[in-house]
Motif scaffolding. Structure first.
Motif, PDB file in Angstrom:
ATOM      1  N   GLU A  10       0.828  -1.209   0.000  1.00  0.00           N
ATOM      2  CA  GLU A  10       0.000   0.000   0.000  1.00  0.00           C
ATOM      3  C   GLU A  10       0.861   1.258   0.000  1.00  0.00           C
ATOM      4  N   SER A  14       0.841   3.895  -3.085  1.00  0.00           N
ATOM      5  CA  SER A  14       0.465   5.282  -2.801  1.00  0.00           C
ATOM      6  C   SER A  14       1.577   6.252  -3.185  1.00  0.00           C
ATOM      7  N   ASN A  81      -6.469   5.544   5.635  1.00  0.00           N
ATOM      8  CA  ASN A  81      -7.476   4.920   4.773  1.00  0.00           C
ATOM      9  C   ASN A  81      -7.418   5.487   3.362  1.00  0.00           C
ATOM     10  N   SER A  85      -6.155   3.485  -0.452  1.00  0.00           N
ATOM     11  CA  SER A  85      -7.082   3.349  -1.579  1.00  0.00           C
ATOM     12  C   SER A  85      -6.546   4.092  -2.797  1.00  0.00           C
ATOM     13  N   ARG A  87      -8.039   4.365  -5.508  1.00  0.00           N
ATOM     14  CA  ARG A  87      -9.181   5.106  -6.057  1.00  0.00           C
ATOM     15  C   ARG A  87      -9.302   6.481  -5.423  1.00  0.00           C
ATOM     16  N   LYS A  88      -9.117   6.549  -4.096  1.00  0.00           N
ATOM     17  CA  LYS A  88      -9.237   7.831  -3.403  1.00  0.00           C
ATOM     18  C   LYS A  88      -8.088   8.772  -3.769  1.00  0.00           C
TER      19      LYS A  88
END
Length: 498
Positions: A10, A14, A81, A85, A87-88
């Motif tokens: 992650e 990111s 969070n 993600s 997508r975020k």
């Protein structure tokens, strides 16, 4: 559930997305610079422009990297969070790109019209799509991006009034975006109707006009009233354009990124929504049950400070899987029970399949992921006691209850736990002959205790205090829904004859 730690994968994903996003933002700023130069001066020698201003471009690039590195570290410590993600993260950068492009294009026009650029658009969108604290921070980042853009264009154009222009515009832009943006974020998060959004426009006009007047009028020596009228007009246009673009772009972001704003949630729970309409037509008993559960879940969510709109919407879809075999569920039957002809094992398979059928149906219609989670989790791993008891009568009493239980998983959020309790309580309360507060309270307590004993809440962070609040809320609501009524007299009336 809030993440406390990011996995190495992650973090890597990111970081790569942030690097890509910063590179695109820098490219976008330089493209806007070249386009502005072409529109204003008709100059098409882009290579020469970039070469002659390479020092300024490098400075702006470094500043952009620093700004977004700080953004990453802020999110790393405050909202893991979002970083978890992809997508975020994509949504965040797209939000900045779109709002920046709109403001930069309007800056290409004459100076007066550029005052009408929608500086509060980002704050309005971020206020609806992000948490309040994140929205305020990101709005400040957006302000710095616009200031860097203006810094770059003024240096490249080598205007003689650079120092004065930059100082005034810097302060005006920062104050309007920051102060007006905070007002926009706080106001828009309270809005639950489209008309309410329109009313926010008038509220935003107050800080925008005040700041514009205070920052610009002292520098005007002649024609002050005429200039004040222009400032008033363009400040109003700033707020109006911001709101109009907000109302146009918000549904686009809701659809692309499956965002759950208040507006979107209310659309999904209207009778015109495709699955709700189908549920109402083909499984009216389940539809009515879902409405009551939604009302109960909303009240419970309010009582423990959870998202009431989300709880209400998720409850509407928690039993949507019953659309596959509506006649196999008692609330949709009219006197004849088809399970009388089936073995307990087959009945259990049919009954428990509605959880997974619901999750699949929700995902196939591209509805929010949390709706699918609630549909899958609202029975957890509880046994289907009616058919388990029926099977025990037909056996030697050594059956494994797991074979007669829902497949799970257990609730992973407070909203899923709320709907689990509300669903069981509403169904059980219907069967009570005595619906006094004492009886209803005893029933709800027993249902909650049973689920606690069977470890149904171990995967969500709901507390004993919150469960107590939910019990009290349910008792108050259920005794109101199923209150006693007086018996109507058996009297046949006829029309009075003169």
């Amino acid at each position: 559930m809030n993440k406390t730690k990011l996995s190495q994968k992650e973090i890597a994903v990111s970081v790569l997305l942030f690097i890509f996003g910063v590179a695109l933002q820098a490219l976008l700023i330089f493209l806007m610079l070249l386009l502005r130069n072409y529109v204003r001066n008709g100059t098409g020698d882009f290579v020469k422009i970039l070469y002659d201003n390479r020092e300024v471009i490098i400075t702006v690039s470094i500043a952009l990297v620093v700004i977004f590195v700080l953004t990453y570290f802020y999110l790393f410590f405050e909202n893991k969070n979002l970083l978890a993600s992809g997508r975020k993260i994509t949504e965040l950068f797209l939000l900045i790109f779109v709002c920046y492009t709109i403001c930069a294009v309007m800056d290409m026009q004459d100076d007066d019209l550029s005052m009408a650029r929608p500086l509060l658009l980002f704050a309005l969108l971020a206020g609806k799509l992000c948490k309040r604290k994140d929205a305020i921070f990101l709005n400040t980042i957006f302000a710095f991006v616009l200031v860097l853009n203006r810094y770059l264009t003024l240096l490249v154009e080598e205007t003689s009034a650079f120092i004065g222009d930059f100082q005034v515009e810097l302060v005006i832009r920062l104050l309007i975006i920051f102060c007006g943006g905070i007002v926009a974020i706080f106001m828009i998060q309270r809005v639950k109707t489209r008309m309410g959004s329109v009313m926010v426009t008038f509220v935003l006009f107050i800080p925008v006009i005040t700041l514009n007047m205070a920052m610009q009028l002292p520098y005007i020596e002649t024609g002050i009233w005429e200039k004040a009228g222009e400032i008033l007009l363009y400040s109003a246009l700033n707020c109006i354009f911001s709101m109009l673009l907000f109302m146009f772009l918000l549904p686009v972001f809701e659809w692309i990124f499956a965002e759950l704003t208040t507006f979107r949630l209310r659309e999904l729970t209207s009778d015109s929504s495709k699955l709700i309409k189908k549920l109402k037509e083909n499984a009216s008993g389940t539809y009515n049950h879902s409405i009551v559960v939604a009302q109960l879940a909303e009240s419970c969510a309010i009582a423990i400070n959870e998202d009431a709109e989300l709880a209400r919407a998720a409850a509407y879809y928690h039993d949507i899987g019953k659309l596959k075999n509506p006649e196999m569920f008692t609330e949709n039957q009219s006197g004849y029970n088809m399970h009388n002809e089936l073995t307990p094992e087959l009945s259990v398979d049919i009954i428990r399949s509605h959880a997974r059928d619901g999750a699949r149906l929700i995902k196939s219609h591209h509805l929010p992921e949390i709706f699918a989670d609630v549909a899958l989790q609202h029975h957890g791993t509880m046994p289907i006691k009616y058919f388990y008891a029926k099977a025990l009568k037909l056996s030697d009493g050594t059956l494994n209850p797991v074979n007669y239980s829902y497949m799970g998983p257990t609730p992973t959020s407070k909203i899923a736990a709320i709907i689990m309790i509300c669903d069981a309580s509403e169904a059980a309360a219907r069967s009570l002959s005595d619906r006094s507060p004492e009886k209803v309270e005893a029933l709800v307590k027993s249902l909650v205790e049973e689920r606690m004993n069977m470890d149904q809440f171990v995967d969500c962070d709901i507390t004993l205090k919150e469960l107590s609040v939910i019990i009290r809320t349910l008792v108050n609501n259920l005794t109101g829904v199923y209150h006693e009524r007086i018996a109507y007299p058996k009297l046949v009336l006829t029309k009075h004859q003169k």
